[in-house]
Design a protein around this motif. Structure first.
Motif, PDB file in Angstrom:
ATOM      1  N   SER A 250       0.898  -1.105   0.188  1.00  0.00           N
ATOM      2  CA  SER A 250      -0.126  -0.017   0.186  1.00  0.00           C
ATOM      3  C   SER A 250       1.037   1.127   0.203  1.00  0.00           C
ATOM      4  O   SER A 250       2.091   1.255   0.244  1.00  0.00           O
ATOM      5  CB  SER A 250      -0.697  -0.242   1.290  1.00  0.00           C
ATOM      6  N   PRO A 251       0.196   2.374  -0.435  1.00  0.00           N
ATOM      7  CA  PRO A 251       1.112   3.678  -0.041  1.00  0.00           C
ATOM      8  C   PRO A 251       1.734   3.845   1.141  1.00  0.00           C
ATOM      9  O   PRO A 251       2.793   4.365   1.341  1.00  0.00           O
ATOM     10  CB  PRO A 251      -0.172   4.705  -0.439  1.00  0.00           C
ATOM     11  N   PHE A 252       1.146   3.674   2.244  1.00  0.00           N
ATOM     12  CA  PHE A 252       1.596   3.724   3.653  1.00  0.00           C
ATOM     13  C   PHE A 252       2.589   2.779   3.850  1.00  0.00           C
ATOM     14  O   PHE A 252       3.965   3.067   4.336  1.00  0.00           O
ATOM     15  CB  PHE A 252       0.548   3.323   4.561  1.00  0.00           C
ATOM     16  N   ALA A 253       2.513   1.478   3.322  1.00  0.00           N
ATOM     17  CA  ALA A 253       3.765   0.482   3.368  1.00  0.00           C
ATOM     18  C   ALA A 253       4.820   0.998   2.623  1.00  0.00           C
ATOM     19  O   ALA A 253       6.161   1.016   2.960  1.00  0.00           O
ATOM     20  CB  ALA A 253       3.163  -0.873   3.024  1.00  0.00           C
ATOM     21  N   GLU A 254       4.766   1.594   1.585  1.00  0.00           N
ATOM     22  CA  GLU A 254       5.671   1.952   0.622  1.00  0.00           C
ATOM     23  C   GLU A 254       6.604   3.206   1.255  1.00  0.00           C
ATOM     24  O   GLU A 254       7.718   3.158   1.250  1.00  0.00           O
ATOM     25  CB  GLU A 254       5.378   2.367  -0.846  1.00  0.00           C
TER      26      GLU A 254
ATOM     27  N   TRP B 157      12.726  -3.614  10.229  1.00  0.00           N
ATOM     28  CA  TRP B 157      11.280  -3.461  10.349  1.00  0.00           C
ATOM     29  C   TRP B 157      11.119  -4.303  11.865  1.00  0.00           C
ATOM     30  O   TRP B 157      10.408  -3.641  12.661  1.00  0.00           O
ATOM     31  CB  TRP B 157      10.381  -4.599   9.714  1.00  0.00           C
ATOM     32  N   ARG B 158      11.996  -4.974  12.182  1.00  0.00           N
ATOM     33  CA  ARG B 158      12.075  -5.639  13.628  1.00  0.00           C
ATOM     34  C   ARG B 158      12.335  -4.424  14.509  1.00  0.00           C
ATOM     35  O   ARG B 158      12.068  -4.238  15.725  1.00  0.00           O
ATOM     36  CB  ARG B 158      13.194  -6.540  13.698  1.00  0.00           C
TER      37      ARG B 158
ATOM     38  N   LEU C  32      12.229   3.938   6.637  1.00  0.00           N
ATOM     39  CA  LEU C  32      13.089   3.037   7.003  1.00  0.00           C
ATOM     40  C   LEU C  32      14.387   2.805   6.780  1.00  0.00           C
ATOM     41  O   LEU C  32      15.596   2.975   7.353  1.00  0.00           O
ATOM     42  CB  LEU C  32      12.292   1.395   7.271  1.00  0.00           C
ATOM     43  N   ARG C  33      14.700   2.900   5.325  1.00  0.00           N
ATOM     44  CA  ARG C  33      15.829   2.705   4.575  1.00  0.00           C
ATOM     45  C   ARG C  33      16.496   3.933   4.850  1.00  0.00           C
ATOM     46  O   ARG C  33      17.702   4.048   4.974  1.00  0.00           O
ATOM     47  CB  ARG C  33      15.522   2.573   3.120  1.00  0.00           C
TER      48      ARG C  33
ATOM     49  N   VAL D 251       8.057   8.156  15.483  1.00  0.00           N
ATOM     50  CA  VAL D 251       9.448   7.379  15.601  1.00  0.00           C
ATOM     51  C   VAL D 251      10.238   7.936  14.325  1.00  0.00           C
ATOM     52  O   VAL D 251      11.367   8.051  14.560  1.00  0.00           O
ATOM     53  CB  VAL D 251       9.234   5.998  15.882  1.00  0.00           C
ATOM     54  N   LEU D 252       9.669   7.856  13.206  1.00  0.00           N
ATOM     55  CA  LEU D 252      10.257   8.403  11.897  1.00  0.00           C
ATOM     56  C   LEU D 252      10.438   9.461  11.645  1.00  0.00           C
ATOM     57  O   LEU D 252      10.991  10.003  10.624  1.00  0.00           O
ATOM     58  CB  LEU D 252       9.916   7.424  10.979  1.00  0.00           C
TER      59      LEU D 252
END
Length: 744
Positions: A10-14, A27-28, A20-21, A61-62
């Protein structure tokens, strides 16, 4: 539902993956930072819609500045908005300006800049009427709808709309769940721009004070349009070219046309010169023209010439007024005011003391000390002659200029004692109605004692839905009434008004109004030298700070309330404040600290013989033990709470505790027993009519059924929970809809 990519993401996951990168996180590691299991995040990674809380934690967090919350809010497609008020039916003229503004707003903007137009001009020139006429003409170009707000930049009480509050309203209208809207102007503005980034929304910002008030409310998307009105030329906001229009008086022919439409073509044709003279006496300003035309229309047996002569006499009486159109406008106001009956004139001038954005018949009746039926007839009369505007749903508002004029008449004709008494009746009306509404919302909660009103005021008979609707509309007026109570020296009313609003504020999370009303209420409690009231409002304020995640402020405010309650020996109050401090411990994952505070509260409730408080303290203490994985202590403590509530025949307390037992047995991986507790809780909560509790129990039961693979039964429970939360206006319904969409 969010758009899925071909690979199921999804756009959210992308966006989450990209962030994160960028930060070099796995992810952990994200799982550790936000407190969600890796298996749950794996579902999000592969396209499951995130809950609002998960999105908020990831965003924080991000350091995504609202982008992740905005993507989470985009589930189900854009929210279709339709907030524009109706345009004036008798709008006349301004053809050139209408054409120019319509063309601009119908065109595409440049990247990063919405199509923005600004309309300025003196009061009464018809800025809002033009803005709404243009906005309605271009709605088809903005497929995601329209947002509208009256910023009250020149309100008589000198209190323009708080931008934080406006952003909160806009964000909830755009589909962002209210419990994840961040505190702070900058954070809200960033989220607002993120939510609008890919939408086509027309935003009408009416009656702005300055660019500082406007800047956070202007989107940064070329797909959006913005219409701004103000009494002065606005600088400091980005415009595609010089898209500004300054309105002055209407052209003579336009003014005559407006008069003719209201008065009637036949009558206007019989006295064309008198009609032109009337237009001139009104300064060709639309507000004055409409009121004057209605005045003429209501005297069909008088010649227009005679009425113009009356207006000329009034003009001479007021010739000391300042220029710039004020002479014409105030002359017409005075002319119409002097034509009112005595009771209508008194109602009109007393309404000038009400400084809120709108008012109901009940508030006006209290101001004028009139029965409701009589007050409604007078308000209809004032609306018919354009001295008021009807908003529907028993509500009215008054143009800022008219309000100033009305307040001037009140100051001139009503003694100070009479004005004070009118305001006391009004704030008493708000206080008794807000208490009645809040009791309907949460009858199990204990409210401060409220004596019977000394005045003959109308108090509504609320059910849940009507109470919620009343509070939604009136909460800004409750804040106004709280401030007026402080100014009048009605200090007890000042703290009781916000205290009596707590059930609604806690339910709907109206952060800005919650904090604003209670901060004034604290002043009232202190000024009254009423430590009981001060500590009550401090405790409520601390709860708001806690839910805003301003944990340090919450803790400090709880401690202030606790110190006062200890000093005055209010042990019941101490117990409830210690409960709040215990919840702060939960927030900080200091479950041992939370358990200590719940245990102390338990001691106090037992000491004073408050068995209901004792049961709540036991239930919370059991939950704390469960969070500490001290299940050998959690289970007997919760069972003791349950036995106490059973002995009291307190069905609400039983349901509250049974759900916590269900949670505990879920943690113990004993699903059969957990389901039994949830089912018992469900039956009890239905028995006592606790609709919110029923929804909560169905929610928890459904999640547990899903975890043990009984997906059909889980979906049945969750759908039922959604229906209840929708009915109650609880925004967690959106989370459950996302979850159900993900598993279907």
């Amino acid at each position: 539902m969010q758009d899925r990519r071909d690979d199921g993401t999804s756009p959210f996951a992308e966006e989450l993956e990209r962030l994160l990168r960028k930060r070099g996180l796995s992810w952990r590691r994200l799982s550790d930072l936000i407190g969600y299991t890796p298996s749950w995040l794996s579902k999000i990674k592969h396209g499951a819609p995130p809950s609002a809380e998960l999105a908020r934690k990831c965003d924080q967090v991000l350091e995504a500045e609202g982008q992740l919350i905005a993507l989470a809010a985009a589930t189900g497609g854009p929210v279709r908005l339709a907030q524009l008020p109706a345009a004036a039916a008798t709008f006349v003229g301004r053809d050139t300006q209408r054409s120019e503004l319509t063309q601009i707003l119908s065109s595409a903007g440049t990247p990063g800049v919405p199509q923005t137009v600004a309309i300025d001009g003196p009061p009464g020139a018809g800025k809002t009427a033009l803005a709404l006429r243009v906005a309605h003409a271009v709605v088809d170009h903005y497929s995601d709808g329209q947002l509208y707000v009256d910023l009250r930049g020149y309100s008589p009480d000198g209190r323009p709309r708080i931008v934080d509050e406006v952003l909160e309203e806009f964000l909830t209208a755009l589909g962002v769940q209210i419990d994840v809207i961040p505190a702070g102007l900058d954070a809200r503005a960033k989220l607002y721009r993120s939510v609008l980034a890919d939408r086509r929304v027309l935003v009408v910002l009416d009656n702005a004070a300055d660019s500082q008030q406007l800047a956070p409310l202007v989107p940064a998307s070329a797909g959006c349009g913005v219409v701004v009105t103000s009494r002065k030329r606005i600088t400091g906001i980005e415009l595609n070219g010089d898209n500004r229009v300054t309105l002055g008086p209407m052209a003579e022919e336009e003014a005559v046309t407006l008069l003719r439409r209201v008065i009637g073509a036949e009558r206007a044709a019989a006295e064309p010169e008198a009609i032109r003279a009337l237009a001139g006496r009104c300064g060709h300003l639309p507000l004055a023209l409409r009121i004057a035309a209605e005045r003429v229309a209501t005297h069909p047996h008088h010649s227009v010439s005679l009425l113009v002569e009356e207006l000329a006499t009034e003009d001479e009486r007021l010739d000391g007024l300042s220029t710039d159109g004020a002479v014409a406008v105030k002359t017409v106001f005075s002319w119409s005011y002097r034509d009112l009956s005595a009771d209508a004139a008194r109602m009109f001038r007393l309404i000038g003391l009400h400084t809120g954005p709108h008012f109901r018949t009940g508030a006006a009746a209290a101001l004028a000390d009139q029965p409701m039926a009589q007050a409604r007839r007078i308000l209809d009369r004032l609306t018919a002659v354009h001295l008021l505007e009807g908003l529907g749903n028993d509500r009215y508002r008054m143009h800022d200029l008219l309000r100033v004029y009305a307040a001037e008449q009140a100051a001139a004709e009503e003694p100070v004692a009479a004005r004070t008494l009118a305001l006391r009746r009004m704030i008493d009306w708000y206080m008794h109605n807000v208490y009645a509404a809040n009791h309907a919302l949460a009858p199990q909660r204990h409210d401060p004692v409220l004596d019977k009103s000394e005045f003959a005021i109308d108090v509504a008979d609320f059910d849940y839905d009507s109470a919620l609707e009343w509070c939604e509309i009136e909460m800004s007026n409750i804040v106004m009434a709280t401030r007026i109570a402080l100014e009048l020296g009605e200090f007890v009313v000042c703290w009781k008004l916000p205290a009596g609003s707590f059930n609604y504020l806690h339910l709907r999370k109206r952060w800005s109004l919650w904090v604003a009303s209670h901060e004034v209420g604290v002043e009232g409690g202190r000024a009254a030298k009423d430590p009981y009231g001060e500590s009550w409002v401090l405790n409520n304020l601390a709860i708001a700070y806690r839910e805003l995640r301003r944990v340090d402020e919450a803790k400090q405010t709880f401690e202030k309330a606790l110190a006062i309650r200890m000093e005055i020996g209010d042990k019941v109050g101490q117990g409830w404040t210690l409960t709040g401090v215990g919840f702060v411990g939960f927030d900080q994952s200091q479950f041992d600290v939370a358990a200590q505070h719940f245990a102390h509260a338990l001691e106090l409730f037992r000491e004073v013989g408050d068995r209901h408080g004792e049961g709540i303290a036991l239930a919370n203490l059991g939950a704390a033990h469960s969070a500490l994985h001290e299940f050998d202590r959690a289970v007997p403590t919760l069972e003791e709470a349950l036995a106490l509530f059973e002995d009291l025949e307190d069905r609400y307390g039983e349901g509250y505790t049974l759900v916590k037992l269900g949670d505990t047995y879920s943690e113990l991986k004993r699903p059969a027993e957990a389901l039994d507790f949830f089912q018992r809780a469900l039956e009890l909560r239905r028995e006592v009519g606790d609709r919110w509790g029923e929804g909560e129990t169905l929610h928890k039961k459904g999640l547990l059924l899903g975890d043990i693979g009984q997906h059909e039964q889980a979906a049945e429970c969750l759908h039922a929970a959604v229906a209840i939360f929708d009915e109650l206006g609880d925004l967690r319904a959106a989370d459950l809809k996302e979850l159900l969409a993900a598993v279907n």
